[in-house]
Design a protein around this motif. Structure first.
Motif, mmCIF file in Angstrom:
data_model
loop_
_atom_site.group_PDB
_atom_site.id
_atom_site.type_symbol
_atom_site.label_atom_id
_atom_site.label_comp_id
_atom_site.label_asym_id
_atom_site.label_seq_id
_atom_site.Cartn_x
_atom_site.Cartn_y
_atom_site.Cartn_z
ATOM 1 N N LEU A 2 4.700 1.822 1.053
ATOM 2 C CA LEU A 2 3.910 0.781 0.388
ATOM 3 C C LEU A 2 2.454 0.834 0.844
ATOM 4 O O LEU A 2 1.523 0.723 0.034
ATOM 5 C CB LEU A 2 4.518 -0.589 0.674
ATOM 6 C CG LEU A 2 5.878 -0.892 0.035
ATOM 7 C CD1 LEU A 2 6.530 -2.094 0.708
ATOM 8 C CD2 LEU A 2 5.729 -1.146 -1.466
ATOM 9 N N HIS A 3 2.268 0.983 2.136
ATOM 10 C CA HIS A 3 0.912 1.060 2.698
ATOM 11 C C HIS A 3 0.162 2.261 2.132
ATOM 12 O O HIS A 3 -1.020 2.172 1.773
ATOM 13 C CB HIS A 3 1.001 1.143 4.221
ATOM 14 C CG HIS A 3 -0.315 1.099 4.905
ATOM 15 N ND1 HIS A 3 -0.548 1.685 6.129
ATOM 16 C CD2 HIS A 3 -1.513 0.554 4.529
ATOM 17 C CE1 HIS A 3 -1.805 1.490 6.491
ATOM 18 N NE2 HIS A 3 -2.408 0.812 5.543
ATOM 19 N N LEU A 4 0.867 3.400 2.037
ATOM 20 C CA LEU A 4 0.247 4.596 1.482
ATOM 21 C C LEU A 4 -0.209 4.366 0.045
ATOM 22 O O LEU A 4 -1.298 4.804 -0.362
ATOM 23 C CB LEU A 4 1.245 5.761 1.537
ATOM 24 C CG LEU A 4 0.729 7.128 1.069
ATOM 25 C CD1 LEU A 4 -0.368 7.642 1.997
ATOM 26 C CD2 LEU A 4 1.880 8.126 0.983
ATOM 27 N N ALA A 5 0.613 3.646 -0.727
ATOM 28 C CA ALA A 5 0.262 3.370 -2.126
ATOM 29 C C ALA A 5 -0.923 2.421 -2.233
ATOM 30 O O ALA A 5 -1.617 2.409 -3.257
ATOM 31 C CB ALA A 5 1.469 2.792 -2.858
ATOM 32 N N GLU A 54 2.528 -6.279 8.872
ATOM 33 C CA GLU A 54 2.169 -5.773 10.205
ATOM 34 C C GLU A 54 1.264 -4.545 10.080
ATOM 35 O O GLU A 54 0.280 -4.399 10.826
ATOM 36 C CB GLU A 54 3.439 -5.429 10.978
ATOM 37 C CG GLU A 54 3.176 -4.990 12.413
ATOM 38 C CD GLU A 54 4.456 -4.755 13.202
ATOM 39 O OE1 GLU A 54 4.349 -4.389 14.387
ATOM 40 O OE2 GLU A 54 5.552 -4.936 12.629
ATOM 41 N N ARG A 55 1.573 -3.662 9.137
ATOM 42 C CA ARG A 55 0.755 -2.455 8.933
ATOM 43 C C ARG A 55 -0.620 -2.808 8.363
ATOM 44 O O ARG A 55 -1.639 -2.277 8.807
ATOM 45 C CB ARG A 55 1.475 -1.491 7.994
ATOM 46 C CG ARG A 55 2.616 -0.738 8.645
ATOM 47 C CD ARG A 55 3.291 0.211 7.682
ATOM 48 N NE ARG A 55 4.237 1.049 8.387
ATOM 49 C CZ ARG A 55 3.956 2.218 8.946
ATOM 50 N NH1 ARG A 55 2.718 2.692 8.866
ATOM 51 N NH2 ARG A 55 4.869 2.923 9.574
ATOM 52 N N LEU A 56 -0.624 -3.687 7.363
ATOM 53 C CA LEU A 56 -1.901 -4.059 6.750
ATOM 54 C C LEU A 56 -2.803 -4.781 7.751
ATOM 55 O O LEU A 56 -4.030 -4.601 7.744
ATOM 56 C CB LEU A 56 -1.655 -4.944 5.529
ATOM 57 C CG LEU A 56 -0.931 -4.298 4.347
ATOM 58 C CD1 LEU A 56 -0.691 -5.326 3.244
ATOM 59 C CD2 LEU A 56 -1.722 -3.104 3.802
ATOM 60 N N ASP A 57 -2.200 -5.586 8.602
ATOM 61 C CA ASP A 57 -2.971 -6.329 9.598
ATOM 62 C C ASP A 57 -3.640 -5.386 10.600
ATOM 63 O O ASP A 57 -4.726 -5.673 11.112
ATOM 64 C CB ASP A 57 -2.045 -7.308 10.333
ATOM 65 C CG ASP A 57 -2.786 -8.486 10.935
ATOM 66 O OD1 ASP A 57 -3.805 -8.905 10.348
ATOM 67 O OD2 ASP A 57 -2.353 -8.980 11.989
#
Length: 362
Positions: A210-213, A19-22
């Protein structure tokens, strides 16, 4: 623009990350790798059917700039061999595929359980302390072995930024693990004399880490958890649960027998995680700009609300309303049985009196 490959794309943690990556404009495409497709629609998703237990073909990760490896078991499995194949051999296969793909960034999901649960653990644990998970709790030990593979791979690939995240027990929408089943029980079994601190993490906050990484260079290992911790008995009070205090010798003996018979979801070695501290410091990740949005109490309250329809006992999980219906049926049947028994007793007694009367008359 970045293409991100996510293994275990159909899983609980992946749903929050996808959802975040999208929504991230800097991410052009998402390659999802798993045996099952995600349940939620993801506009940028290019799904590729594959199992990390098999050697991943180069096509599975072709075009990826970064890989997020989430294809690990979310909790203990009944089969140690299956769990080893997913968590350790799967990681080995993923690293070989990442080597062939030539990615610039690799993010590996581990667990704070790799530190082990020991009476000598400092509170909280920092990333540089030795990892002491023991083989008697295979799930934690397999995560340790997988981390060793990733660490060696990172040393051989200086041009790739490798991040290892060690989250605390993670809960949130869609959680169905050995821990969530444990917390769904009406009474929480604990080892008498031990009330260790408990630390949790919401899946949305894990997805944020995870998104931050993915978007920043975060080499090395990072703990991920909510702020602080709660004593185990405080956790039970927040959830409105009672504690079932079991003597240590009885707890290990019972757990051993129930584990062998497939009744419970975790082996006896997991009991140490209910006895000794293994809470972590998140200072290192905080310094990179990450911060949790939910406290331990928030996570527990949300869990109770979301999981109220369910009740678990060992591996058995049923809807709470079915328990009430079954209990009502049992009470009704028992009441009916008592009435029938009473009627039978009365008739039997009357018949006995009639026989006695006839015998006296004769």
């Amino acid at each position: 623009m970045t293409t991100v490959a996510v293994t275990g794309a159909g899983g609980f943690t992946a749903a929050a990350l996808l959802e975040r990556l999208d929504a991230d404009r800097a991410v052009e495409r998402i390659i999802g790798v798993d045996r099952v497709e995600p349940q939620m629609p993801v506009a940028k998703l290019d799904f590729r059917l594959a199992d990390v237990r098999d050697p991943l073909p180069a096509l599975a990760l072709q075009g990826a700039d970064a890989i997020v490896h989430l294809a690990v078991s979310e909790g203990p499995l009944g089969s140690e061999d299956t769990m080893f194949a997913i968590n350790v051999e799967g990681t080995r296969n993923l690293l070989a595929a990442a080597d062939a793909a030539g990615v610039s960034r690799l993010v590996h999901l581990s667990s704070a359980a790799v530190y082990g649960a020991d009476s000598g653990n400092v509170v909280p644990l920092h990333e540089d302390v030795p990892l002491r998970a023991k083989p008697d709790f295979g799930w934690a030990f397999h995560h340790l072995l997988a981390e060793e593979l990733v660490t060696r791979w990172a040393a051989e690939h200086a041009g790739t930024t490798v991040t290892v995240l060690r989250p605390a027990t993670t809960l949130g929408p869609g959680a169905d693990t050995a821990v969530s089943r444990h917390l769904e029980q009406p009474w929480l079994p604990v080892v008498r004399g031990y009330l260790p601190p408990v630390q949790l993490l919401h899946v949305d906050d894990l997805a944020a880490a995870l998104h931050l990484a993915v978007i920043r260079d975060l080499p090395g290992a990072y703990n991920v958890a909510a702020e602080g911790w709660l004593p185990l008995d405080d956790m039970a009070r927040v959830m409105g649960r009672g504690l079932l205090r079991v003597p240590e010798s009885v707890a290990f003996l019972a757990a051993s027998r129930l584990w062998r018979r497939g009744v419970i979801a975790a082996p006896p070695g997991a009991l140490r995680y209910l006895m000794h501290p293994w809470v972590v410091s998140t200072e290192r990740l905080h310094a990179q700009g990450w911060a949790p949005t939910r406290s331990n109490r928030d996570i527990l309250r949300e869990f109770v609300a979301d999981h109220h329809p369910w009740m678990s006992l060992g591996r058995l999980r049923v809807r709470r309303r079915h328990c009430y219906v079954a209990a009502g049926a049992l009470v009704t049947a028992a009441a009916g049985g008592m009435l029938a028994l009473r009627r039978w007793a009365r008739r039997g007694w009357v018949g006995r009196n009639d026989d006695m009367t006839r015998t006296d008359h004769e």
